[in-house]
Design an enzyme around this catalytic site. Structure first.
Site, PDB file in Angstrom:
ATOM      1  N   ASN A 106      -3.840   2.517   9.259  1.00 24.94           N
ATOM      2  CA  ASN A 106      -3.287   3.315  10.486  1.00 24.94           C
ATOM      3  C   ASN A 106      -4.020   2.661  11.598  1.00 24.94           C
ATOM      4  O   ASN A 106      -5.274   2.421  11.696  1.00 24.94           O
ATOM      5  CB  ASN A 106      -3.485   4.677  10.211  1.00 24.94           C
ATOM      6  CG  ASN A 106      -5.049   5.191   9.839  1.00 24.94           C
ATOM      7  OD1 ASN A 106      -5.591   4.369   9.099  1.00 24.94           O
ATOM      8  ND2 ASN A 106      -5.343   6.511  10.048  1.00 24.94           N
ATOM      9  N   CYS A 118       1.340   4.369  11.503  1.00 25.28           N
ATOM     10  CA  CYS A 118       0.759   4.654   9.949  1.00 25.28           C
ATOM     11  C   CYS A 118       0.511   3.280   9.139  1.00 25.28           C
ATOM     12  O   CYS A 118       1.236   2.286   9.567  1.00 25.28           O
ATOM     13  CB  CYS A 118       1.729   5.564   9.289  1.00 25.28           C
ATOM     14  SG  CYS A 118       1.958   7.123   9.952  1.00 25.28           S
ATOM     15  N   GLU A 133       1.656   2.550   6.587  1.00 25.24           N
ATOM     16  CA  GLU A 133       2.892   2.210   5.806  1.00 25.24           C
ATOM     17  C   GLU A 133       3.760   1.224   6.651  1.00 25.24           C
ATOM     18  O   GLU A 133       4.224   0.215   6.099  1.00 25.24           O
ATOM     19  CB  GLU A 133       3.499   3.257   5.072  1.00 25.24           C
ATOM     20  CG  GLU A 133       2.912   4.265   4.255  1.00 25.24           C
ATOM     21  CD  GLU A 133       1.947   5.402   4.820  1.00 25.24           C
ATOM     22  OE1 GLU A 133       1.555   5.149   5.786  1.00 25.24           O
ATOM     23  OE2 GLU A 133       2.067   6.300   4.314  1.00 25.24           O
ATOM     24  N   CYS A 177       4.428   9.988   5.527  1.00 20.77           N
ATOM     25  CA  CYS A 177       5.132  10.772   6.495  1.00 20.77           C
ATOM     26  C   CYS A 177       6.610  10.685   6.519  1.00 20.77           C
ATOM     27  O   CYS A 177       7.103   9.494   6.099  1.00 20.77           O
ATOM     28  CB  CYS A 177       4.477  10.824   7.903  1.00 20.77           C
ATOM     29  SG  CYS A 177       5.077   9.301   8.867  1.00 20.77           S
ATOM     30  N   CYS A 216       7.711   7.037   7.955  1.00 15.17           N
ATOM     31  CA  CYS A 216       7.355   5.795   7.061  1.00 15.17           C
ATOM     32  C   CYS A 216       8.609   6.019   5.907  1.00 15.17           C
ATOM     33  O   CYS A 216       9.050   4.834   5.663  1.00 15.17           O
ATOM     34  CB  CYS A 216       6.316   5.975   6.653  1.00 15.17           C
ATOM     35  SG  CYS A 216       4.824   5.568   7.946  1.00 15.17           S
TER      36      CYS A 216
HETATM   37  N1  THU Z   1      -1.036   8.576   8.615  1.00 11.17           N
HETATM   38  C1  THU Z   1      -0.694   7.294   8.028  1.00 11.17           C
HETATM   39  O1  THU Z   1      -1.285   6.299   8.159  1.00 11.17           O
HETATM   40  N2  THU Z   1       0.220   7.715   6.938  1.00 11.17           N
HETATM   41  C2  THU Z   1       0.914   8.672   6.496  1.00 11.17           C
HETATM   42  O2  THU Z   1       1.636   8.495   5.883  1.00 11.17           O
HETATM   43  C3  THU Z   1       0.305   9.679   7.140  1.00 11.17           C
HETATM   44  C4  THU Z   1      -0.609   9.857   8.318  1.00 11.17           C
HETATM   45  C5  THU Z   1      -2.155   8.324   9.620  1.00 11.17           C
HETATM   46  C6  THU Z   1      -1.501   8.664  10.911  1.00 11.17           C
HETATM   47  C7  THU Z   1      -2.912   8.988  11.659  1.00 11.17           C
HETATM   48  O3  THU Z   1      -3.694   7.955  12.020  1.00 11.17           O
HETATM   49  C8  THU Z   1      -3.650   9.731  10.748  1.00 11.17           C
HETATM   50  O4  THU Z   1      -3.210   9.237   9.484  1.00 11.17           O
HETATM   51  C9  THU Z   1      -3.708  11.360  10.642  1.00 11.17           C
HETATM   52  O5  THU Z   1      -2.366  11.737  10.696  1.00 11.17           O
END
Ligand code: THU
Length: 136
Positions: free
Chosen positions: A42, A53, A55, A91, A94
């Site tokens: 992320n 994110c 992903e 999320c 993604c």
């Molecule tokens: N985040 C991800 O990288 N992937 C996900 O599927 C959920 C959230 C990150 C975004 C942000 O940098 C941190 O997690 C907190 O939300």
């Protein structure tokens, strides 16, 4: 590459996370049908909405390299400085990106620790997905 090995790469990818605002590190390891692995972490931003994110970073790296078909992704996440102890689930944004490029049986590995993960599929995480077929 075994599922377990892909999970370990997702955990390692957490190390590059740029997450000074949430201190929540996420790593992803995406394997293409050709057998190549693309990792992502992320990447946060002070303006918040440009945050991407792990992903999607992995997918966009792969797509920009010409990949279009994917077999599986492993995802790991946790608070900085804490041991991994719970699975994270991708999320909604993604999931929609996955639906653009992956079949419903695309395998998603939710990493709990180096030795533990839960296996699911895109169809399970995003049933009744909106797709390009809808706008043809
Ligand atoms: N985040 C991800 O990288 N992937 C996900 O599927 C959920 C959230 C990150 C975004 C942000 O940098 C941190 O997690 C907190 O939300």
């Amino acid at each position: 590459m075994t599922d377990r090995e892909l999970c370990v790469l997702a955990i390692k990818a957490m190390n590059n996370s740029y997450s000074p605002y949430s201190d929540y590190r996420v790593g992803a390891a995406l394997m293409s049908e050709a057998g190549k692995v693309y990792t992502g972490c992320n990447i946060e931003n002070s303006a918040f909405s440009p945050t991407c994110c792990a992903e999607r970073v992995a997918f966009f790296k792969a797509i920009s390299e010409g990949e279009r078909s994917f077999l599986k992704i492993a995802i790991a996440g946790g608070k900085k400085g804490e041991a991994l102890n719970e699975t994270i689930s991708p999320c909604g944004v993604c999931r929609q990106v996955m639906a653009e490029f992956c079949k419903p049986d695309f395998k998603i590995l939710l990493v709990k620790s180096e030795n533990e993960y839960t296996e699911t599929t895109l169809a399970q995480l995003l049933p009744l997905a909106f797709s390009g077929d809808n706008i043809k």
